[in-house]
Design a protein around this motif. Sequence first.
Motif, mmCIF file in Angstrom:
data_model
loop_
_atom_site.group_PDB
_atom_site.id
_atom_site.type_symbol
_atom_site.label_atom_id
_atom_site.label_comp_id
_atom_site.label_asym_id
_atom_site.label_seq_id
_atom_site.Cartn_x
_atom_site.Cartn_y
_atom_site.Cartn_z
ATOM 1 N N SER A 86 0.837 -1.199 0.000
ATOM 2 C CA SER A 86 0.000 0.000 0.000
ATOM 3 C C SER A 86 0.873 1.251 0.000
ATOM 4 N N PHE A 87 0.263 2.376 -0.345
ATOM 5 C CA PHE A 87 0.964 3.658 -0.360
ATOM 6 C C PHE A 87 0.314 4.618 0.627
ATOM 7 N N ASN A 88 1.071 5.632 1.006
ATOM 8 C CA ASN A 88 0.548 6.641 1.926
ATOM 9 C C ASN A 88 -0.290 7.699 1.229
ATOM 10 N N ILE A 89 -0.342 7.637 -0.104
ATOM 11 C CA ILE A 89 -1.166 8.578 -0.875
ATOM 12 C C ILE A 89 -2.081 7.792 -1.807
ATOM 13 N N GLY A 90 -3.141 8.426 -2.249
ATOM 14 C CA GLY A 90 -4.064 7.780 -3.166
ATOM 15 C C GLY A 90 -3.489 7.687 -4.565
ATOM 16 N N PRO A 91 -4.043 6.812 -5.394
ATOM 17 C CA PRO A 91 -3.493 6.597 -6.745
ATOM 18 C C PRO A 91 -3.597 7.816 -7.660
ATOM 19 N N GLN A 92 -4.489 8.756 -7.330
ATOM 20 C CA GLN A 92 -4.666 9.932 -8.179
ATOM 21 C C GLN A 92 -4.082 11.201 -7.558
ATOM 22 N N GLN A 93 -3.381 11.074 -6.433
ATOM 23 C CA GLN A 93 -2.789 12.255 -5.795
ATOM 24 C C GLN A 93 -1.499 12.622 -6.513
ATOM 25 N N PRO A 94 -1.374 13.848 -7.001
ATOM 26 C CA PRO A 94 -0.196 14.235 -7.789
ATOM 27 C C PRO A 94 1.051 14.471 -6.946
ATOM 28 N N PHE A 95 2.195 14.242 -7.549
ATOM 29 C CA PHE A 95 3.479 14.593 -6.945
ATOM 30 C C PHE A 95 4.409 15.083 -8.053
ATOM 31 N N GLN A 96 5.417 15.854 -7.650
ATOM 32 C CA GLN A 96 6.317 16.482 -8.608
ATOM 33 C C GLN A 96 7.536 15.603 -8.876
ATOM 34 N N VAL A 97 7.948 15.547 -10.148
ATOM 35 C CA VAL A 97 9.173 14.843 -10.520
ATOM 36 C C VAL A 97 10.012 15.742 -11.417
ATOM 37 N N SER A 98 11.331 15.593 -11.310
ATOM 38 C CA SER A 98 12.258 16.336 -12.160
ATOM 39 C C SER A 98 13.098 15.332 -12.940
ATOM 40 N N THR A 99 13.037 15.417 -14.259
ATOM 41 C CA THR A 99 13.722 14.453 -15.116
ATOM 42 C C THR A 99 15.008 15.037 -15.673
ATOM 43 N N THR A 100 16.104 14.301 -15.522
ATOM 44 C CA THR A 100 17.388 14.685 -16.104
ATOM 45 C C THR A 100 17.871 13.553 -17.002
ATOM 46 N N LEU A 118 5.822 3.492 0.395
ATOM 47 C CA LEU A 118 5.216 2.177 0.223
ATOM 48 C C LEU A 118 5.387 1.386 1.528
ATOM 49 N N SER A 119 4.346 0.673 1.921
ATOM 50 C CA SER A 119 4.428 -0.152 3.130
ATOM 51 C C SER A 119 3.644 -1.447 2.925
ATOM 52 N N ASP A 120 3.466 -2.216 4.012
ATOM 53 C CA ASP A 120 2.800 -3.523 3.965
ATOM 54 C C ASP A 120 3.535 -4.507 3.071
ATOM 55 N N VAL A 121 4.867 -4.426 3.121
ATOM 56 C CA VAL A 121 5.706 -5.387 2.412
ATOM 57 C C VAL A 121 6.145 -6.435 3.428
ATOM 58 N N THR A 122 5.810 -7.687 3.175
ATOM 59 C CA THR A 122 6.068 -8.725 4.182
ATOM 60 C C THR A 122 7.078 -9.774 3.741
ATOM 61 N N LEU A 246 1.587 2.829 -12.706
ATOM 62 C CA LEU A 246 1.294 1.426 -12.422
ATOM 63 C C LEU A 246 0.150 0.915 -13.297
ATOM 64 N N PRO A 247 0.084 -0.395 -13.503
ATOM 65 C CA PRO A 247 -1.028 -0.967 -14.287
ATOM 66 C C PRO A 247 -2.334 -0.891 -13.523
ATOM 67 N N ALA A 248 -3.437 -1.155 -14.225
ATOM 68 C CA ALA A 248 -4.759 -1.135 -13.583
ATOM 69 C C ALA A 248 -4.818 -2.129 -12.428
ATOM 70 N N ASP A 249 -4.193 -3.293 -12.615
ATOM 71 C CA ASP A 249 -4.081 -4.268 -11.532
ATOM 72 C C ASP A 249 -2.840 -3.913 -10.719
ATOM 73 N N ARG A 250 -3.055 -3.150 -9.645
ATOM 74 C CA ARG A 250 -1.941 -2.716 -8.807
ATOM 75 C C ARG A 250 -1.707 -3.663 -7.641
ATOM 76 N N GLU A 251 -2.316 -4.845 -7.693
ATOM 77 C CA GLU A 251 -2.227 -5.767 -6.571
ATOM 78 C C GLU A 251 -1.390 -7.017 -6.857
ATOM 79 N N SER A 252 -1.389 -7.495 -8.094
ATOM 80 C CA SER A 252 -0.764 -8.790 -8.404
ATOM 81 C C SER A 252 0.675 -8.615 -8.853
#
Length: 324
Positions: A86-100, A118-122, A246-252
């Motif tokens: 799982s993530f701490n933000i929703g799938p549609q919440q924007p964030f900034q990236v800088s590409t070099t 990202l969390s809930d990694v076991t 990420l793909p539509a299936d963000r779980e598998s």
Amino acid sequence: MMWRSAALSGLVALVLVSLCDVVATAQCNEPDCSKAKFNYDQSSCLGPASWPDITPCWSTCSGSRQSPVNIRRNDATSRTSLGVFSFNIGPQQPFQVSTTIDGFKTNSKVSTTDHVVLSDVTQFGLSGNSFRLDGFHFHAGKFNNAKGSEHSFDGEFQPMELHMVFYNTKYPDISAAIQQSDGLLVIGVLAQVFDRARPSPFPGCVHTFQRTLSRVLMDSLKDKNPKSGKSCEETVDSTLTLQDLLPADRESYYTYEGSLTTPPCSETVTWIVMKCPIVVTKSVLRRFKRLEISKNGERLGVHGSRRPVQRGKNHTPFVLLKNF
């Protein structure tokens, strides 16, 4: 006088050849790790097969848990207890990236003010840990070659592959985390190009056409010319969401313990390779391959930017899990 001139010319040529040999040798054997270089030319002493020998701190590139791998679907052990990350933000919440762009190395860094965690990694003893997204990048293949992804599924490759690089939040930054056995987590997403006529080799997956990501990549890859001497300095700022990456299936997903796919090839990576791909435009693939990666005008598509499969070609001599 003519024979003296010819002899002198021959001597100069011999000296130049010798100097070239010395320079080439110096590049191929660099004791200073900070000055070492590599490429993807299979016939070069700087190519993937030679990475372990270029400089002492890259010796791990010949290690026993190297990536990428061929994912043999039938060899994967199902562990539904792994659950879904799982993530701490929703799938549609924007964030900034800088590409070099620096040669064949393109990197989109997440803004330091945006925390995508990202969390809930076991798997593999990682329970209780969380990982911050540092950035992402792509790999692609040669011109006129559909093999561009680094990972493959049952021996079949896709035109591109996206790597989302996370580091364990128990460490101050990615430089510190890369040295630790639980330091890094990378989500790999294979990328197809939009083609209605080509059937998907991913049964059960919904085509996830990433229009926004395609547009951002087209803008980021525009007019990058190393001859200008500015390509390493220029950055392009963009806004994206997890849904764009990420793909539509963000779980598998499939997961295994591996390494970075570029030097120093640190064996500190937990890999999560998504079961389903994303889809980008053909224009993105073409523009990516046409990136000029050197001042002599060489383009990325001449040799590509993908490391060959390191494990799993004919059998799976490592633990490969899936959560579905």
